[in-house]
Design a protein around this motif. Structure first.
Motif, mmCIF file in Angstrom:
data_model
loop_
_atom_site.group_PDB
_atom_site.id
_atom_site.type_symbol
_atom_site.label_atom_id
_atom_site.label_comp_id
_atom_site.label_asym_id
_atom_site.label_seq_id
_atom_site.Cartn_x
_atom_site.Cartn_y
_atom_site.Cartn_z
ATOM 1 N N PHE A 1 -3.664 -11.254 37.453
ATOM 2 C CA PHE A 1 -3.916 -11.191 35.903
ATOM 3 C C PHE A 1 -3.411 -9.789 35.561
ATOM 4 C CE2 PHE A 1 -6.908 -11.582 32.344
ATOM 5 C CZ PHE A 1 -5.880 -11.750 31.524
ATOM 6 N N GLY A 2 -4.315 -8.672 36.184
ATOM 7 C CA GLY A 2 -3.709 -7.208 35.846
ATOM 8 C C GLY A 2 -2.324 -6.966 36.186
ATOM 9 N N LEU A 3 -1.753 -7.139 37.134
ATOM 10 C CA LEU A 3 -0.390 -7.025 37.250
ATOM 11 C C LEU A 3 0.707 -7.796 36.279
ATOM 12 C CD1 LEU A 3 2.293 -6.029 39.153
ATOM 13 C CD2 LEU A 3 1.857 -8.251 40.148
ATOM 14 N N VAL A 4 0.216 -9.031 35.930
ATOM 15 C CA VAL A 4 1.002 -9.803 34.821
ATOM 16 C C VAL A 4 0.727 -8.908 33.603
ATOM 17 C CG1 VAL A 4 0.896 -11.878 33.457
ATOM 18 C CG2 VAL A 4 1.075 -11.791 36.112
ATOM 19 N N PHE A 5 -0.289 -8.586 33.204
ATOM 20 C CA PHE A 5 -0.653 -7.769 32.142
ATOM 21 C C PHE A 5 0.229 -6.647 31.822
ATOM 22 C CE2 PHE A 5 -3.014 -4.981 29.177
ATOM 23 C CZ PHE A 5 -3.123 -5.579 27.951
ATOM 24 N N ILE A 6 0.173 -5.657 32.901
ATOM 25 C CA ILE A 6 0.952 -4.423 32.964
ATOM 26 C C ILE A 6 2.561 -4.826 32.935
ATOM 27 C CG2 ILE A 6 1.728 -2.507 34.349
ATOM 28 C CD1 ILE A 6 -1.053 -2.499 35.543
ATOM 29 N N ALA A 7 2.956 -5.690 33.553
ATOM 30 C CA ALA A 7 4.328 -6.185 33.258
ATOM 31 C C ALA A 7 4.673 -6.748 32.034
ATOM 32 C CB ALA A 7 4.700 -7.247 34.292
ATOM 33 N N SER A 8 3.627 -7.347 31.239
ATOM 34 C CA SER A 8 3.934 -7.655 30.102
ATOM 35 C C SER A 8 4.305 -6.645 28.938
ATOM 36 C CB SER A 8 2.960 -8.737 29.355
ATOM 37 O OG SER A 8 1.476 -8.165 29.308
ATOM 38 N N LEU A 9 3.303 -5.616 29.301
ATOM 39 C CA LEU A 9 3.471 -4.470 28.472
ATOM 40 C C LEU A 9 4.918 -3.684 28.530
ATOM 41 C CD1 LEU A 9 0.046 -2.502 28.876
ATOM 42 C CD2 LEU A 9 1.029 -3.233 26.689
ATOM 43 N N LEU A 10 5.424 -3.966 29.574
ATOM 44 C CA LEU A 10 6.692 -3.139 29.927
ATOM 45 C C LEU A 10 7.807 -3.991 29.385
ATOM 46 C CD1 LEU A 10 6.065 -1.943 33.610
ATOM 47 C CD2 LEU A 10 5.730 -0.621 31.410
ATOM 48 N N LEU A 11 7.703 -5.124 28.875
ATOM 49 C CA LEU A 11 8.758 -6.149 28.492
ATOM 50 C C LEU A 11 9.596 -5.485 27.247
ATOM 51 C CD1 LEU A 11 7.073 -9.791 28.192
ATOM 52 C CD2 LEU A 11 8.531 -8.838 29.933
ATOM 53 N N GLY A 12 8.870 -4.668 26.549
ATOM 54 C CA GLY A 12 9.469 -4.130 25.204
ATOM 55 C C GLY A 12 9.783 -4.896 24.367
ATOM 56 N N THR A 13 9.224 -6.052 24.192
ATOM 57 C CA THR A 13 9.523 -6.815 22.979
ATOM 58 C C THR A 13 8.115 -6.755 22.070
ATOM 59 O OG1 THR A 13 8.198 -8.978 24.033
ATOM 60 C CG2 THR A 13 10.673 -8.519 24.261
ATOM 61 N N LYS A 14 8.224 -6.716 20.761
ATOM 62 C CA LYS A 14 7.126 -6.574 19.975
ATOM 63 C C LYS A 14 6.219 -7.810 19.874
ATOM 64 C CE LYS A 14 10.333 -5.322 16.847
ATOM 65 N NZ LYS A 14 11.369 -4.712 17.795
ATOM 66 N N ALA A 15 6.962 -8.931 20.009
ATOM 67 C CA ALA A 15 6.233 -10.188 19.839
ATOM 68 C C ALA A 15 5.268 -10.524 20.865
ATOM 69 C CB ALA A 15 7.242 -11.417 19.960
ATOM 70 N N ILE A 16 5.336 -9.723 22.104
ATOM 71 C CA ILE A 16 4.219 -9.761 23.071
ATOM 72 C C ILE A 16 2.855 -9.211 22.554
ATOM 73 C CG2 ILE A 16 4.623 -7.639 23.996
ATOM 74 C CD1 ILE A 16 3.874 -11.256 25.763
ATOM 75 N N PHE A 17 2.880 -8.382 21.459
ATOM 76 C CA PHE A 17 1.696 -7.697 21.074
ATOM 77 C C PHE A 17 1.041 -9.019 20.110
ATOM 78 C CE2 PHE A 17 4.118 -4.004 21.964
ATOM 79 C CZ PHE A 17 3.252 -3.075 22.622
ATOM 80 N N ILE A 18 1.692 -9.798 19.673
ATOM 81 C CA ILE A 18 1.130 -11.016 18.928
ATOM 82 C C ILE A 18 -0.022 -11.960 20.122
ATOM 83 C CG2 ILE A 18 1.382 -13.116 17.841
ATOM 84 C CD1 ILE A 18 3.704 -12.011 16.711
ATOM 85 N N SER A 19 0.803 -11.933 21.380
ATOM 86 C CA SER A 19 0.091 -12.722 22.185
ATOM 87 C C SER A 19 -1.352 -11.820 22.581
ATOM 88 C CB SER A 19 0.681 -12.875 23.361
ATOM 89 O OG SER A 19 1.130 -11.663 24.128
ATOM 90 N N TYR A 20 -1.213 -10.535 22.638
ATOM 91 C CA TYR A 20 -2.343 -10.086 22.917
ATOM 92 C C TYR A 20 -3.614 -10.107 21.970
ATOM 93 C CZ TYR A 20 0.407 -7.079 26.056
ATOM 94 O OH TYR A 20 1.572 -6.670 26.978
ATOM 95 N N ILE A 21 -3.459 -10.274 20.887
ATOM 96 C CA ILE A 21 -4.199 -10.552 19.659
ATOM 97 C C ILE A 21 -5.144 -11.846 20.094
ATOM 98 C CG2 ILE A 21 -4.666 -11.015 17.072
ATOM 99 C CD1 ILE A 21 -2.312 -9.412 16.621
ATOM 100 N N PHE A 22 -4.340 -12.997 20.412
ATOM 101 C CA PHE A 22 -4.851 -14.423 20.744
ATOM 102 C C PHE A 22 -5.554 -13.939 22.187
ATOM 103 C CE2 PHE A 22 -1.883 -15.442 17.629
ATOM 104 C CZ PHE A 22 -2.509 -16.439 16.772
ATOM 105 N N LEU A 23 -5.119 -13.484 22.915
ATOM 106 C CA LEU A 23 -5.556 -13.590 24.458
ATOM 107 C C LEU A 23 -6.913 -12.629 24.323
ATOM 108 C CD1 LEU A 23 -5.075 -13.955 27.460
ATOM 109 C CD2 LEU A 23 -4.300 -11.487 27.727
#
Length: 315
Positions: free
Chosen positions: A123-145
């Motif tokens: 879970f931690g690895l996937v979270f770090i990888a998602s941060l490195l995607l560089g897409t702004k939309a991923i931050f929307i998912s962090y709000i819901f997560l």
């Protein structure tokens, strides 16, 4: 027939062929759901399906982290001389990577906090990888997560945790503008967009410009009542790249309603509860403000995975 009602008489043969290609992409995920339903005793394959997904997402996440240090652009999200920061591993399209990692983050959150499985490391690895995607939309998912985990850990019943969450949320709201400008300043490509188009074009990756300068003028100038009902027989180049608006542009009001109804009936075969409702809401918001959700063919596999997973678990 609904699709043809908006195409015949409006689109020349060459354009109709291109639009049929888009129709094929839109129908791909629907046909994927239909195909899975035809498999006898399909649920017995779910454990293998989940394991394949886990192996893929872990390997891809490792590739993303390695890409941060390796002297190569193999795992980069964006290319070019003024490229933005971002890595998506083996996933070829940045739009797909955002949706895939939203599904992966929600999956591991369920595994860890709902089913109480000790999968905190992946879970931690996937979270770090998602941060490195560089897409702004991923931050929307962090709000819901974050909201999802907060509720699962009963943070709303602990006054100090609740106060801390409120302070963090208010701080984020107050300093959002400053943080956004600081992030823009770190990227030459985003800074150029900001200087030329403004902050909203940075936030929406120029989708607002596509909407205001291309799609809306075309609709106002060329559409008739038939287009509003059944979509436009025009080049998909003029789409806004906002998910719902593009669906309306392609299918019209009636076609969009029919497509969403069929999609929902096929996808939402699982129990609707607080957990799945939050996932659906987060997915809907991501889809509405991002591009390529319905016609990103690689996403079909991951949507089938999400559908299967929620059918299997009973939180």
């Amino acid at each position: 027939m609904l699709f043809l009602s908006g195409q015949i008489g409006f689109a020349p043969w060459e354009q109709l062929q291109k639009n049929l290609w888009f129709l094929d992409k839109y129908l791909f995920v629907v046909l994927a759901f239909v195909y899975v339903q035809t498999i006898e005793n399909v649920s017995k394959y779910y454990p293998l399906f989940f394991k394949v997904f886990e192996v893929f997402i872990i390997i891809n996440s490792i590739c993303i982290v390695l890409g941060l240090f390796l002297p190569t652009d193999w795992f980069n999200t964006y290319y070019g001389t003024a490229k933005r920061f971002g890595l998506n591993g083996t996933i070829l399209r940045s739009g797909a990577s955002t949706y895939i990692y939203w599904i992966a983050l929600f999956y591991y959150a369920c595994e860890c906090f709902v089913l109480k499985k000790k999968k905190y490391l992946p879970f931690g690895l996937v979270f770090i990888a998602s941060l490195l995607l560089g897409t702004k939309a991923i931050f929307i998912s962090y709000i819901f997560l974050g909201f999802f985990i907060f509720i699962l850990l009963r943070g709303h019943k602990n006054k100090w945790v609740l106060i801390s969450a409120i302070v963090v949320a208010l701080s984020g709201f107050v300093f959002f503008d400053n943080l956004l400008h600081w992030l823009v300043a770190q990227s030459p490509s985003l800074q150029k967009v900001y200087d030329e188009r403004g902050i909203w074009s940075v936030v929406f990756s120029l989708r607002d410009q596509h909407l205001l300068e291309e799609m809306l003028p075309l609709i106002q100038e060329k559409w008739t009542w038939r287009n509003y009902l059944f979509g436009g027989g025009y080049d998909m180049h003029f789409r806004s790249q906002f998910g719902l608006l593009d669906l309306f542009y392609f299918f019209g009001i009636i076609g969009m309603a029919a497509y969403l109804f069929i999609f929902a009936k096929l996808f939402c075969s699982f129990k609707i509860n607080n957990i799945t409702s939050l996932f659906l809401l987060g997915t809907f918001v991501l889809m509405a403000f991002s591009a390529n959700f319905f016609y990103e063919t690689i996403l079909a596999f991951h949507l089938v995975f999400a559908k299967s997973y929620f059918e299997r678990i009973d939180p």
